[in-house]
Design an enzyme around this catalytic site. Structure first.
Site, short mmCIF file in Angstrom:
data_model
loop_
_atom_site.label_atom_id
_atom_site.label_comp_id
_atom_site.label_asym_id
_atom_site.label_seq_id
_atom_site.Cartn_x
_atom_site.Cartn_y
_atom_site.Cartn_z
N ASN A 43 0.80 -1.23 0.00
CA ASN A 43 0.00 0.00 0.00
C ASN A 43 0.83 1.28 0.00
OD1 ASN A 43 0.98 -0.01 2.58
ND2 ASN A 43 -1.00 -0.14 3.61
N ASP A 61 3.43 -5.77 4.53
CA ASP A 61 2.11 -6.08 5.08
C ASP A 61 1.62 -7.44 4.59
OD1 ASP A 61 1.26 -5.50 2.38
OD2 ASP A 61 1.13 -3.38 2.93
N ASP A 83 4.22 -16.53 15.04
CA ASP A 83 5.04 -16.26 16.22
C ASP A 83 4.11 -15.94 17.39
OD1 ASP A 83 7.43 -15.70 17.65
OD2 ASP A 83 8.28 -14.77 15.86
N ASP A 143 7.94 -17.81 21.06
CA ASP A 143 9.02 -16.90 21.41
C ASP A 143 9.41 -17.11 22.88
OD1 ASP A 143 10.63 -14.44 20.68
OD2 ASP A 143 9.51 -13.66 22.40
N GLU A 179 11.41 -21.42 20.79
CA GLU A 179 12.73 -20.76 20.80
C GLU A 179 13.36 -20.97 22.17
OE1 GLU A 179 14.51 -16.24 20.34
OE2 GLU A 179 12.62 -16.60 21.38
N HIS A 189 16.04 -12.98 12.43
CA HIS A 189 15.86 -11.55 12.60
C HIS A 189 16.59 -10.98 13.82
CE1 HIS A 189 13.05 -13.50 15.28
NE2 HIS A 189 12.88 -12.37 15.91
N ASP A 190 17.29 -11.82 14.59
CA ASP A 190 17.93 -11.37 15.82
C ASP A 190 19.45 -11.35 15.75
OD1 ASP A 190 15.80 -10.72 17.50
OD2 ASP A 190 15.50 -12.81 18.13
#
Length: 529
Positions: A24, A30, A99, A201, A266, A327-328
Site C-alpha cells: 500500500n 504487510d 510467532d 518466542d 525458541e 531476525h535477531d
C-alpha cells in the site's frame, strides 16, 4: 496437508513481515504483500512459512510487545487479509506458522493497564509484582536483556514489576492459572482460523522463581554481548523454571486436539541450551526446539559435530530445529566471511551444510540470495538493542532491512514509497532476486538443494553417522545412503575416501585415486554406491 508428522525434517521459510513486501505504499511490509509473494516462496521448495509477530502492538520492540493477541496490527492489514493469506498459502501447499509471544505483553495491553492501578483489581496478579527492599531497591538482582535492572517501579501499587526485556514489556505471571488459560485461548483463536502451528518466542521464560532468589554471577569477558549486564549472570531463577514443563504439556494437548498442527519453541540460554532443547521436546511437550546454538560465530567441523551429537544423545526422542540466520543476529554470510573464498561460495556451502543436518530447518528471508547484513548508521536505527549498545553492538536492524526483489526498481521493488522503514542499500540491491535467475546463482542453488532434500528421505529423516575427519572437513552419512562432506575453509584440502560415490550435488570437489579433493568452500553430497 493432513500428515501429523509433516514437521519432521521440514524446511520453514521465515518471513519478517515489515520487510517482505509493501502493498500500500507506506514503506512497511504487510499481509497483502506477503500473499502477493507466496508463489515465490512455494517455488523455492519449502514446506512452511513462519511469520514474525503481526499482532496489535505499539512496536517498541517491532511487534514483540503485544497489546492485543487476537487481532492484526493495522500496519499489516486486517483479519480478512490474514485469512486470505492463509488460504493462498494452503493452496500452494505451504503450512503457516505464527510467532506467539506469551512470556510478556506490551505495557499498553489492557490487562497490564488494569493490573498497574492497584493491588486488588481483577488483573492484579496477572503480572509479576514485588515489594521493594527496605532501602527502596528492587527485590533482587535480575537484569534486563536490553540493559539495566529487570524491574521498574510503579508508584500506584508501590511495587516493582518484572520485565526480561524492555520496560514496556512486562512479564506475565504464569504461576496464575488464569494467565495460562488466557494464553491458551489466544492460541486457540488462531488455530480456529486455520494456522498450522506456532513458533513460541522465549519459550523458556514463562515462569520465574516464586522466591525471587538472586541469579548467580557469571561474568565472561569473551561473550558475544559482554557489555550487557544480563550476560554477567547465570539465569538460574529468572527463567528455565521446572513449572514451565507442565505448561508446555498443556499447550501440546491443545495442539493435539487439532489435525496436523505443530509447535516449535525458541530455546535460548547461555548454559546447557542443547540439554534444554532435549528436555523441552521430550514426552508430550514441544514438537521441535528452535536453537540459537548455530546462530553465533563458531564455524568449525567440531562445533557442528558436537552440537548435533549432543542433542540426539541427550534427547533420542526429541527433535531439533536448526537455523544459521534469523531476525535477531547478523546474517551468516557476514558472520563467517573469514572462512570464505567469496560470499557466493560461502552461501552455497552453508546452504548445503544446513540442509544436510538431521532435524528441521528454518531459512530466513533473503538467505536464499546470499544476502549480507546492511551497514547502517546510528541515525538509521530503530532497534532498541542497537540504540542502547552502539557501537559495540549495532543491533538487529542490519539483518531486518527489506527484501530486495528488483535491482532496477526504487527501494528494490519492496515499496513504492519514497522511503522504506529501513533503507535499501547498494550492497543488498546487488543480490536482488532479479539478478539471480541464471543457473549457478545462489538462488538457483538453494532451489536445487531444497529439491534434493525433499526427494531424498535420508536427508529429511535418516539418522546421522559422523565420520572421523579433521578440521576443516565435516563429513557424515545420512540414513546409510547419502554421503555429505564439506570444506569449512577458504583453502584447498583433501580427505581419503575409498567408497564409490554417485554425486548428487557438489561444488569445487573432485574424487581421484581414493581421495576427495576440495577447493575453497567445496563440498559434495552423493549417493553411496
Amino acid at each position: 496437508m493432513t500428515d501429523p508428522n509433516w514437521w519432521r525434517g521440514s524446511v520453514t521459510y521465515q518471513i519478517y513481515p515489515r520487510s517482505f513486501q509493501d502493498s500500500n505504499g507506506d514503506g512497511v511490509g504487510d499481509l497483502p504483500g506477503i500473499t502477493e509473494r507466496l508463489g515465490y516462496v512455494a517455488d523455492l521448495g519449502v514446506d512452511a512459512i513462519w511469520l514474525s509477530p503481526i499482532y496489535c502492538s505499539p512496536m517498541k520492540d517491532m511487534g514483540y510487545d503485544v497489546s492485543d493477541y487476537m487481532d492484526i496490527d493495522p500496519i499489516f492489514g486486517t483479519l480478512s487479509d490474514f485469512d486470505r493469506m492463509v488460504d493462498r498459502a494452503h493452496e500452494l501447499g505451504l503450512k503457516v506458522i505464527m510467532d506467539q509471544v506469551l512470556s510478556h505483553s506490551s505495557d499498553q495491553h489492557p490487562f497490564f493497564q488494569e493490573s498497574r492501578q492497584s493491588r486488588d483489581n481483577d488483573k492484579a496478579d496477572w503480572y509479576v509484582w514485588a515489594d521493594p527492599r527496605p532501602d527502596g531497591m528492587p527485590p533482587n538482582n535480575w537484569q534486563g536483556i536490553f540493559g539495566g535492572l529487570a524491574w521498574t517501579w510503579e508508584h500506584r501499587r508501590r511495587q516493582y514489576y518484572f520485565h526480561n526485556f524492555l520496560t514496556e514489556q512486562p512479564d506475565f505471571n504464569f504461576h496464575n492459572p488464569e494467565v495460562q488459560d488466557y494464553a491458551l485461548s489466544g492460541m486457540k483463536f488462531w488455530l480456529d482460523r486455520g494456522v498450522d502451528g506456532f513458533r513460541m518466542d522465549t519459550v523458556n521464560y514463562y515462569f520465574h522463581d516464586r522466591l525471587l532468589r538472586d541469579d548467580a554471577a557469571d561474568f565472561r569477558p569473551g561473550s558475544r554481548h559482554a557489555q550487557r549486564t544480563y550476560d554477567m549472570q547465570y539465569h538460574l531463577f529468572s527463567k528455565n523454571q521446572p513449572e514451565n514443563l507442565g505448561f508446555l504439556e498443556r499447550m501440546r494437548a491443545l495442539l493435539d486436539s487439532y489435525d496436523a498442527r505443530a509447535m516449535v519453541g525458541e530455546v535460548g540460554d547461555t548454559h546447557h541450551s542443547i540439554d534444554l532443547m532435549g528436555q523441552y521436546t521430550s514426552a508430550h511437550r514441544l514438537h521441535m526446539a528452535y536453537s540459537f546454538e548455530l546462530l553465533g560465530p563458531p564455524f568449525s567441523a567440531e562445533f557442528y559435530r558436537s552440537r548435533l551429537t549432543q542433542f540426539f544423545k541427550g534427547a533420542p526422542d526429541g527433535w531439533p530445529c536448526w537455523a544459521f540466520s534469523n531476525h535477531d543476529v547478523p546474517r551468516h554470510v557476514t558472520r563467517w566471511m573469514d572462512h570464505a573464498k567469496d560470499p557466493e561460495a560461502l552461501a552455497k556451502l552453508t546452504c548445503a551444510l544446513l540442509l544436510s543436518f538431521e532435524g528441521s530447518i528454518v531459512l530466513y528471508q533473503g538467505e536464499e540470495l546470499g544476502q549480507t547484513d546492511t551497514d547502517l548508521t546510528y541515525d538509521e536505527l530503530t532497534d532498541p538493542q542497537g540504540l542502547n549498545f552502539w557501537p559495540e553492538d549495532k543491533g538487529r536492524d542490519g539483518c531486518r532491512t527489506p527484501m530486495v526483489w528488483d535491482a532496477r526498481a526504487p527501494n528494490g521493488g519492496f515499496t513504492s514509497a519514497e522511503r522504506s522503514w529501513l533503507p535499501v542499500k547498494e550492497a543488498q540491491l546487488a543480490r536482488a532476486v532479479s539478478t539471480q535467475g541464471h543457473e549457478g546463482s545462489v538462488l538457483d542453488f538453494y532451489k536445487r538443494m531444497l529439491t534434493l532434500r525433499r526427494a531424498k528421505d535420508a536427508l529429511r529423516n535418516g539418522r546421522t553417522a559422523f565420520l572421523p575427519t579433521h578440521e576443516p572437513i565435516l563429513a557424515h552419512i545420512r540414513g546409510d545412503e547419502v554421503f555429505c562432506a564439506f570444506n569449512l575453509s577458504s583453502g584447498e584440502v583433501e580427505m581419503p575416501f575409498d567408497r564409490t560415490l554417485d554425486p548428487l550435488l557438489s561444488e569445487a570437489c573432485e574424487m581421484q585415486n581414493g581421495r576427495l579433493h576440495f577447493g575453497p568452500n567445496g563440498f559434495i553430497i552423493a549417493r553411496l554406491a
